[in-house]
Scaffold this motif. Structure first.
Motif, PDB file in Angstrom:
ATOM      1  N   ALA A 177       0.818  -1.217   0.000  1.00 42.22           N
ATOM      2  CA  ALA A 177       0.000   0.000   0.000  1.00 42.22           C
ATOM      3  C   ALA A 177       0.848   1.261   0.000  1.00 42.22           C
ATOM      4  CB  ALA A 177      -0.938  -0.001   1.207  1.00 42.22           C
ATOM      5  N   TYR A 183       2.135   3.326  -3.323  1.00 42.06           N
ATOM      6  CA  TYR A 183       1.235   4.052  -4.226  1.00 42.06           C
ATOM      7  C   TYR A 183       1.478   5.557  -4.120  1.00 42.06           C
ATOM      8  CZ  TYR A 183      -1.392  -0.152  -5.443  1.00 42.06           C
ATOM      9  OH  TYR A 183      -1.770  -1.383  -5.930  1.00 42.06           O
ATOM     10  N   ARG A 204      -6.184   4.366  -3.900  1.00 38.73           N
ATOM     11  CA  ARG A 204      -4.761   4.668  -3.786  1.00 38.73           C
ATOM     12  C   ARG A 204      -4.218   5.374  -5.018  1.00 38.73           C
ATOM     13  NH1 ARG A 204      -6.311   1.486  -0.251  1.00 38.73           N
ATOM     14  NH2 ARG A 204      -5.235   1.269   1.759  1.00 38.73           N
TER      15      ARG A 204
END
Length: 259
Positions: free
Chosen positions: A65, A68, A180
């Motif tokens: 994550a 991004y 994202r």
């Protein structure tokens, strides 16, 4: 279909078509490589066109994550170039892809022969005239194709290219990845680093782009030394698709800079 392995082990799907000097196409926010459609086909007649799916999109893995950001997504692009056996390439980025292309040119100058930036910006600018229209942002967040079409494309082009339009707006992506991508694009800020770009740069921008208003292109021209700005009359945010004359302008720009 080929796969490259990113720094965190994420698999990035990529493909190439055509012969000649490499050209890397970097798609916009939450858009797959297939979204380049007829533009990729036209460019492949002159270049070896390399396309890829961003992490979280299409056939690529979603990865970590925290990766991004536009700057780290540029590292993904560099990995794809290496996997494709291209030491350097002409780099064409649309919207968020243009933001990613900026970092690629800043952090890996040796990899970027020329830089083409379409419908993009260096980040949020305090002048209200450079910021997206509220209704345009609401349409973008909605994901409603019927609301987005008029922001991106000429209505006549949409009628003539229903398949390309559908493909562009319907990339396979989870809500997790879309969120994202949206955040990465909105948090992009390269203004203080743009003067480091060495690659000859062509800026293409539509005069009726409500998602990234024209003042952003004027600011890019000011910040990127020697850059050339071409305003596309009446074009919206998707000028890279519905204005095929831009392909000829790109060819001419590259030919001039190579001579």
């Amino acid at each position: 279909m080929n796969f490259a392995e990113a720094a965190d082990g994420t698999e990035l799907a990529w493909a190439s078509k055509g012969e000649g000097e490499p050209m890397l196409l970097i798609a916009g926010q939450a858009t797959s490589m297939d979204g380049w459609g007829p533009t990729a086909e036209l460019l492949s007649r002159s270049y070896r066109v390399i396309r890829f799916d961003h992490r979280g999109i299409g056939r690529s893995g979603k990865g970590d994550a925290e990766r991004y950001t536009t700057r780290l997504l540029a590292e993904d692009a560099a990995v794809v170039l290496k996997a494709a056996g291209a030491d350097s390439a002409h780099v064409y980025g649309h919207s968020m892809g243009g933001r990613i292309g900026q970092w690629l040119a800043i952090d890996h100058p040796q990899k970027v022969r020329t830089l083409i930036l379409a419908a993009t910006s260096g980040g949020i600018w305090p002048d209200a005239g450079a910021q997206p229209k509220k209704a345009a942002l609401e349409a973008l967040v909605s994901g409603d194709m019927s609301r987005l079409e008029e922001l991106f494309f000429d209505a006549e082009w949409v009628r003539a290219h229903p398949e390309a339009t559908h493909t562009f707006f319907n990339s396979r992506a989870s809500a997790w990845a879309k969120a994202r991508h949206f955040r990465a694009s909105r948090e992009h800020d390269a203004w203080s680093s743009l003067n480091a770009i060495q690659a000859p740069t062509l800026i293409l921008h539509g005069t009726r782009d409500a998602l990234t208003p024209l003042p952003n292109a004027l600011l890019l021209r000011e910040h990127i030394r020697g850059s050339v700005l071409v305003r596309v009359p009446g074009a919206g945010h998707g000028l890279h698709l519905d204005h095929p004359e831009t392909v000829d302008w790109i060819r001419q720009f590259i030919a001039r800079k190579a001579s």
